[in-house]
Write an enzyme that holds these catalytic residues in place. Structure first.
Site, short mmCIF file in Angstrom:
data_model
loop_
_atom_site.label_atom_id
_atom_site.label_comp_id
_atom_site.label_asym_id
_atom_site.label_seq_id
_atom_site.Cartn_x
_atom_site.Cartn_y
_atom_site.Cartn_z
N ARG A 40 25.51 22.17 -42.98
CA ARG A 40 24.58 22.74 -41.99
C ARG A 40 24.44 24.25 -42.17
NH1 ARG A 40 22.82 20.55 -37.33
NH2 ARG A 40 23.22 18.35 -37.11
N HIS A 43 27.08 16.69 -44.62
CA HIS A 43 25.93 17.49 -44.20
C HIS A 43 26.37 18.96 -44.19
CE1 HIS A 43 22.53 18.04 -40.97
NE2 HIS A 43 22.50 18.96 -41.91
N GLU A 65 15.53 7.33 -46.20
CA GLU A 65 16.56 6.80 -45.31
C GLU A 65 15.92 6.64 -43.94
OE1 GLU A 65 20.38 8.80 -45.19
OE2 GLU A 65 20.77 8.03 -43.19
N GLY A 82 28.84 7.37 -40.25
CA GLY A 82 29.87 8.39 -40.08
C GLY A 82 30.67 8.22 -38.81
N ASN A 112 29.97 8.93 -44.19
CA ASN A 112 29.77 10.34 -43.83
C ASN A 112 31.08 10.88 -43.25
OD1 ASN A 112 29.27 12.64 -42.13
ND2 ASN A 112 27.09 12.25 -42.37
N ARG A 127 29.11 24.46 -39.28
CA ARG A 127 30.01 24.10 -38.18
C ARG A 127 31.10 23.12 -38.59
NH1 ARG A 127 26.15 20.23 -34.50
NH2 ARG A 127 24.75 22.00 -34.57
N GLU A 153 23.55 15.97 -47.38
CA GLU A 153 22.48 16.08 -46.38
C GLU A 153 22.22 17.55 -46.16
OE1 GLU A 153 23.25 14.25 -42.62
OE2 GLU A 153 23.66 12.34 -43.56
N HIS A 155 22.27 6.13 -38.92
CA HIS A 155 22.36 6.91 -37.67
C HIS A 155 22.72 5.99 -36.51
CE1 HIS A 155 22.24 10.29 -35.10
NE2 HIS A 155 21.87 11.07 -36.09
N THR A 209 21.86 15.19 -35.96
CA THR A 209 20.44 15.13 -36.35
C THR A 209 19.68 14.31 -35.31
OG1 THR A 209 21.28 15.05 -38.62
CG2 THR A 209 18.94 14.64 -38.31
N ASP A 212 31.73 14.13 -42.26
CA ASP A 212 31.59 15.41 -41.54
C ASP A 212 32.63 15.58 -40.44
OD1 ASP A 212 29.34 15.89 -43.06
OD2 ASP A 212 27.91 15.48 -41.44
N HIS A 213 32.90 14.48 -39.70
CA HIS A 213 33.81 14.60 -38.55
C HIS A 213 35.23 15.00 -38.96
CE1 HIS A 213 30.75 13.38 -35.93
NE2 HIS A 213 31.22 12.26 -35.43
N1 PXP Z 1 22.14 9.62 -41.85
C1 PXP Z 1 21.76 10.88 -41.51
C2 PXP Z 1 20.55 11.47 -42.16
C3 PXP Z 1 22.51 11.63 -40.58
O1 PXP Z 1 22.12 12.88 -40.27
C4 PXP Z 1 23.68 11.05 -40.03
C5 PXP Z 1 24.51 11.86 -39.08
O2 PXP Z 1 25.09 12.93 -39.75
C6 PXP Z 1 24.02 9.75 -40.42
C7 PXP Z 1 23.22 9.05 -41.32
C8 PXP Z 1 25.24 9.07 -39.89
O3 PXP Z 1 25.11 8.87 -38.53
P1 PXP Z 1 26.37 8.42 -37.69
O4 PXP Z 1 27.36 9.54 -37.77
O5 PXP Z 1 25.82 8.23 -36.31
O6 PXP Z 1 26.89 7.16 -38.30
#
Ligand code: PXP
Length: 244
Positions: free
Chosen positions: A45, A43, A151, A219, A7, A49, A70, A197, A101, A9-10
C-alpha cells in the site's frame, strides 16, 4: 482444480503493530506453500501500513510458486513493481483511509492510467490482473485494455452470504449469479478469471465450484483461523519455555 493464492498481509499487520521483526511474512509464505498454496499475494500500500518494500524483495527471493503483488496503478507502484518483478501484479483501487480494498477498479474512468501500468509491466514480463466488480461494462473495459486476467470482487457475494444463514435467499442468489455470470463472460472474452474478497470457510465452496474461476485469493479468513488453531500450541510452547 481451483487454485488458491494466500494473501499474507495480516501477518505483516501483526508485526507492524509492534514495529517488531516477527511474525515474518516470508516465514508465513513458506508455510503456506508447504501446505499447498498455489501462490502468495501481498498488497504493497501507498501508506506501507503492513507489507514493506523489503518484504516484497525478500518474498521475491523465496516464493517458489507465484508471487502476486496487489498495488495501485500509479507511477510509484509501477516503477517499484518493474524493479521487484513479481510474477503477477493485481491492480486495485486504493483509498488512504479504507480498512481494506472497498470495491473494484473503475476500468472505464481510469482507463489511461491502467493502460500505462499494463504496458510498462508487461514489458518486463509481469502478468497484469485487474480487480473489478462482477459487472459486464467493467469486463468489457478490461478486455479492451488488453488485460489477460481479471479478479472478480466477491465482496457483495460474501456480505450476502454472511447475512444468509442457509446460503440461500434472493439477495444471496442474485450476488452468486452476478459472480457466475461475470466469470462466464470474462472467460468468453478470453481472459483468465480469478476471484476474491471476503471468502470464508463457509462460503468458499460455492465460488470454487464456478467452472470458469481458475483461482481464488483469500487472506483474512485464513490468517484469522490460523491465529486460533495455532493458539493452543503457542501457549504450550511458551509454558515449556518457562519451565524447561
Ligand atoms: N483480492 C483483492 C484484490 C484484495 O484486495 C483482497 C484483500 O486484500 C483479497 C483478494 C483478499 O480478501 P480477504 O482478505 O477478504 O480474503
Amino acid at each position: 482444480m481451483t487454485k488458491l493464492g494466500v494473501n499474507i498481509d495480516h501477518i505483516a499487520t501483526i508485526r507492524q503493530a509492534r514495529q517488531a521483526i516477527e511474525p515474518d511474512p516470508v516465514a508465513a509464505a513458506i508455510l503456506a506453500e508447504l501446505a499447498g498454496a498455489d501462490g502468495i499475494t501481498v498488497h504493497l500500500r501507498g501508506d506501507r501500513r503492513h507489507i514493506q518494500d523489503s518484504d516484497v524483495r525478500r518474498l521475491r527471493e523465496t516464493v517458489t510458486t507465484r508471487l502476486n503483488l496487489e498495488m495501485a496503478a500509479n507511477e510509484e507502484m509501477v516503477r517499484l513493481a518493474c524493479a521487484l518483478r513479481p510474477d503477477q501484479a493485481t491492480l486495485v483501487p486504493e483509498k488512504p483511509d479504507e480498512i481494506t480494498t472497498e470495491g473494484g477498479l473503475d476500468a472505464i474512468a481510469s482507463r489511461d492510467m491502467i493502460a500505462t501500468a499494463i504496458k510498462e509491466m508487461e514489458k518486463v514480463q509481469i502478468q497484469v490482473s485487474l480487480f473489478i466488480d462482477p459487472d459486464q461494462a467493467q469486463i468489457d473495459a478490461a478486455a479492451k485494455l488488453g488485460a489477460s486476467m481479471i479478479e472478480l470482487n466477491t465482496r457483495a457475494f460474501s456480505e450476502a452470504a454472511f447475512r444468509s444463514p442457509d446460503l440461500a435467499g434472493e439477495v444471496f442468489t442474485e450476488e452468486l449469479y452476478n459472480v457466475a455470470k461475470a466469470a462466464e463472460y470474462g472467460n468468453q472474452k478470453g481472459m483468465k478469471v480469478l476471484a476474491g474478497h471476503g471468502l470464508t470457510y463457509r462460503n468458499v465452496r460455492i465460488i470454487a465450484d464456478i467452472p470458469e474461476i481458475e483461482e481464488l485469493n483469500i487472506g483474512h479468513s485464513i490468517i484469522a483461523r490460523s491465529s486460533l488453531v495455532g493458539l493452543e500450541r503457542a501457549v504450550r510452547e511458551m509454558l515449556r519455555a518457562m519451565r524447561h
